[in-house]
Enzyme design. Sequence first.
Site, short mmCIF file in Angstrom:
data_model
loop_
_atom_site.label_atom_id
_atom_site.label_comp_id
_atom_site.label_asym_id
_atom_site.label_seq_id
_atom_site.Cartn_x
_atom_site.Cartn_y
_atom_site.Cartn_z
N ALA A 309 56.52 50.41 45.85
CA ALA A 309 56.47 52.01 45.85
C ALA A 309 55.05 52.59 45.57
O ALA A 309 54.84 53.65 46.10
CB ALA A 309 57.54 52.48 44.91
N ALA A 310 54.43 51.88 44.68
CA ALA A 310 53.00 52.59 44.60
C ALA A 310 51.95 52.60 45.54
O ALA A 310 52.00 51.83 46.39
CB ALA A 310 52.44 51.49 43.33
N GLY A 312 53.08 55.85 45.46
CA GLY A 312 53.98 56.91 45.37
C GLY A 312 54.01 57.84 46.48
O GLY A 312 54.92 58.65 46.72
N GLY A 313 53.04 57.71 47.56
CA GLY A 313 53.13 58.34 48.84
C GLY A 313 54.55 58.68 49.35
O GLY A 313 55.04 59.42 49.85
N LYS A 314 54.98 57.39 49.96
CA LYS A 314 56.28 57.35 50.68
C LYS A 314 57.36 57.51 49.77
O LYS A 314 58.38 57.97 50.31
CB LYS A 314 56.39 56.00 51.08
CG LYS A 314 55.24 55.39 52.35
CD LYS A 314 55.37 53.87 52.62
CE LYS A 314 54.25 53.61 53.29
NZ LYS A 314 53.07 53.46 52.57
N GLU A 332 58.01 48.58 41.68
CA GLU A 332 56.55 48.05 41.91
C GLU A 332 56.48 46.91 40.96
O GLU A 332 56.67 47.03 39.70
CB GLU A 332 55.43 49.12 41.41
CG GLU A 332 54.20 48.65 41.33
CD GLU A 332 53.56 48.11 42.68
OE1 GLU A 332 52.98 47.27 42.78
OE2 GLU A 332 54.11 48.75 43.86
N ASP A 359 60.11 41.93 40.33
CA ASP A 359 59.59 41.19 41.66
C ASP A 359 60.65 41.66 42.63
O ASP A 359 61.83 41.29 42.38
CB ASP A 359 59.51 39.59 41.24
CG ASP A 359 59.09 38.70 42.63
OD1 ASP A 359 58.88 39.49 43.49
OD2 ASP A 359 59.11 37.54 42.41
N ASP A 378 57.83 48.40 52.35
CA ASP A 378 56.22 48.61 52.98
C ASP A 378 55.55 47.13 52.29
O ASP A 378 54.91 47.25 51.27
CB ASP A 378 55.60 49.67 52.59
CG ASP A 378 54.27 50.02 53.21
OD1 ASP A 378 53.92 49.34 54.23
OD2 ASP A 378 53.53 50.54 52.53
N CYS A 435 50.57 47.28 57.11
CA CYS A 435 49.44 47.79 57.39
C CYS A 435 48.50 46.66 58.05
O CYS A 435 47.11 46.58 58.04
CB CYS A 435 48.66 48.53 56.29
SG CYS A 435 48.12 47.45 54.93
#
Length: 639
Positions: A309-310, A312-314, A332, A359, A378, A435
Site C-alpha cells: 500500500a505505501a 498510499g496513493g492507490k 505494507e 509479509d 501492485d 511498474c
Amino acid sequence: MAGNKKKGAKSQKSPSKNKQKTELFTVKHAKEDEFSEHSDSPDEEVEEHEVFDEDKQDFGSGSEISSDGDDPLADDFLQGSDDEEKGLGSDLGSDSDESDIEEKSRAIDAERDRAEKEAVEEMQLNIKEESDEFRLPTKEELEVEAHRPPDLPNLQRRIKEIVRVLSNFKALRQEGTTRKDYIEQFKKDLSSYYGYNDFLIGALVEMFPVVELMEIIEAFEKPRPICLRTNTLKTRRRDLADVLINRGVNLDPLSKWSKVGLVVYDSQVPIGATPEYMAGFYMLQSASSFLPVMALAPQEKERIVDMAAAPGGKTTYIAALMKNSGILFANEMKAPRLKSLTANLHRMGVTNTVVCNYDGKELPKVLGVNTADRVLLDAPCSGTGVISKDESVKNSKSFEEIQKCAHLQKQLILAAIDMVDANSKTGGYVVYSTCSIMVTENEAVVDYALKKRNVKLVSCGLDFGRPGFIRFREQRLHPSLEKTRRFYPHVHNMDGFFVAKLKKISNSKPAAEPAELSETVEEQVSSTNENDGGKNAEELTAGTTEEIGVLDNGVVENGKEESRAAANQGKKRKFPSREEKGKKTTFPSREEKRKKRKFPSREEISKAREEKRRAFRENKVARPRSGGGVTSGSKSRGG
C-alpha cells in the site's frame, strides 16, 4: 469667380506646346538681329547689353510672377525644357545602360544556377559517401575509441546510421556483414551513449524494433508531467482547479479516461505545499498509478485488500471510490514506509482503512482464505518502467535480480488469489500491476497464476493501452493474455506500466500435474529454506510428497476431489501373510525416530495458536464475572 478663372486657364492651355516654343524663339532671334543692326559703337553695345539684361531680368521676373499666379503657359514651357534636357541626356546612354544591365543580370542568374547545381551534386555525393555506404568501425578503430573519452556526436551519428540501415537492411547493408554485427555494435553504442548496462539494453533490443527502441529510450530521458488526483471525499475537480489557478498554477484536465486527474504544466507556488494539499484536497500521483485502481473498480461496502500500500496513493483512491464504506486492509511489509502511509490516510480523510505490517505471502493466514471481495497487488518489481524517475535502474539491474523479482511476484499473486472469495456477490477479482516492462515480471507471472489457480483473465476496463504479449522469443503464453494492458512513455506519455485483471472461478485449487510436482516441491523447499534459516529439506520433501499422495488418492476419474475418508473406504484392507508374521519385528532406534518425525505444517500451527487465543479470551472473560460475584457476596455479608 475662382471657377471662371480656372476655366480660362484651362482654355489657354489648349494651344500646342510646340507652337508656343517656336513663337518665343522667333521673338528672341528678332531682338538679336535688331541689336546687331543698330549697334555702331562699343558704348552702344554695352548699353544694349544692359538693356537686354534688364529685359531678360524683367522676363524672368515676369515668369516668376506668372508661375506664382499659376500661369499654365510658363509651367508647360519650363517643364518641357526640363524634359528635353533629360531626354537628350538619357537617350544617348539608354541603349548602352540597358544592354549592360541585361548582361549583368544574366551573369548573376547563371552564377546562381551553377552554385545551386554544385550544392545538389555535393549533397548527393555526401549522402552516397556517408549514408548509403556506411561501414561499421573496424577492431582497430574500436580499440582506439576505447582508450579515448567517448565522442558523443560520433556515437549519435553512428546510432542513427545503424537505425537507418537496420530499417532497410537488404538495400543498405554492408557486404560481408550480418544483422548480428549491426545489432552488437548498436548495443555497445547505446550503452556508452545513454549509460545502460549490457543486460538491460539487450532486453530492450529484444522487445522493440530499432525505431521504436530509440523512441522509448529518448522518452526515458525526459521527465513525465506532474499529475494530481482530486480527493472526491473532500472536494470536486472543478472547484480544486479554480482554487489552484487563482494561486498561479497552470493546469488542465488529465485526459478523457480520468474524471479526477489534473496535469500541471508550471506553478508559481510549490505544488506539494499549498494549503489545499495540506488539507487533503488532492494527492500528487503519477498518471500510471490511476490505472490499477480503475481496473479494480471497487464498490461500496466491500472487503478489499491492498497488499503493497505505501505511500498510499492507490489506497486513498480506493477509499474515495468506496466513499469510506466497507473495510480496506492496507498492508505494507517495510515498517519505515508505514509513516508516510498513515500520514496520507489521515490527511486525505480516510476512515475505513486498517493498516497492517505483514509479509504479503503470509496475508492469507492472517486475514483468512477466501475472505476478500477484491485484492490489489501492485507488486514490487525492478522498476524498468520508471527510468525517468530513477536513472540508477539503467546500470543496476541484472538477470538474477529480475528472476528474484519474478519469483517473489509469483508467490504474491498466488497469495492474492487465495484471499479472494470466488463466491462473492460483487467481486472475486484480483488486479496485478507492476511498474516494469519486462515480460518475465508481467505476462510470465500471470501465465503462471493461470496454471496454478482456477482463475481467468477478464478485460481491464481501460480503453487505451497495448495488449500484452502472447508470444515472446521462445516463450508461448496463454492466448487470453491479450486482455492485459501495457503502457509506454513514448506512446501514452506516462511511466511504463502493466495491468492485468483476474477473475476467480473456484475456491478449490486445481490438482497438480505429475510433471509439475517436482517443480512445486523444489519451490517449497527453496522458500522454506530462505524463511526458516535452512531446515532439514528431507523432512519438508517427505511432508510434501505425503500431501501430494493424499491429493492423488483423493481424485476420482471425473477430476473431482474426494475426502480422505471416502478415499480410505475405497482401499482394500491388507492382512499380513504368514511369512510377514514369522519375521521378527524390529523397533526403530531413537535416531531413526527423530529422522522420521513429522513436524506440523504452518497452517496447523496457526490453527493451534488461534485455538489457544480463543481459550485465553474465554478464560479472561469468565474471571471477572466470578470475581465480581465474590466481592458482591462479601459486601453483602459485611453489611
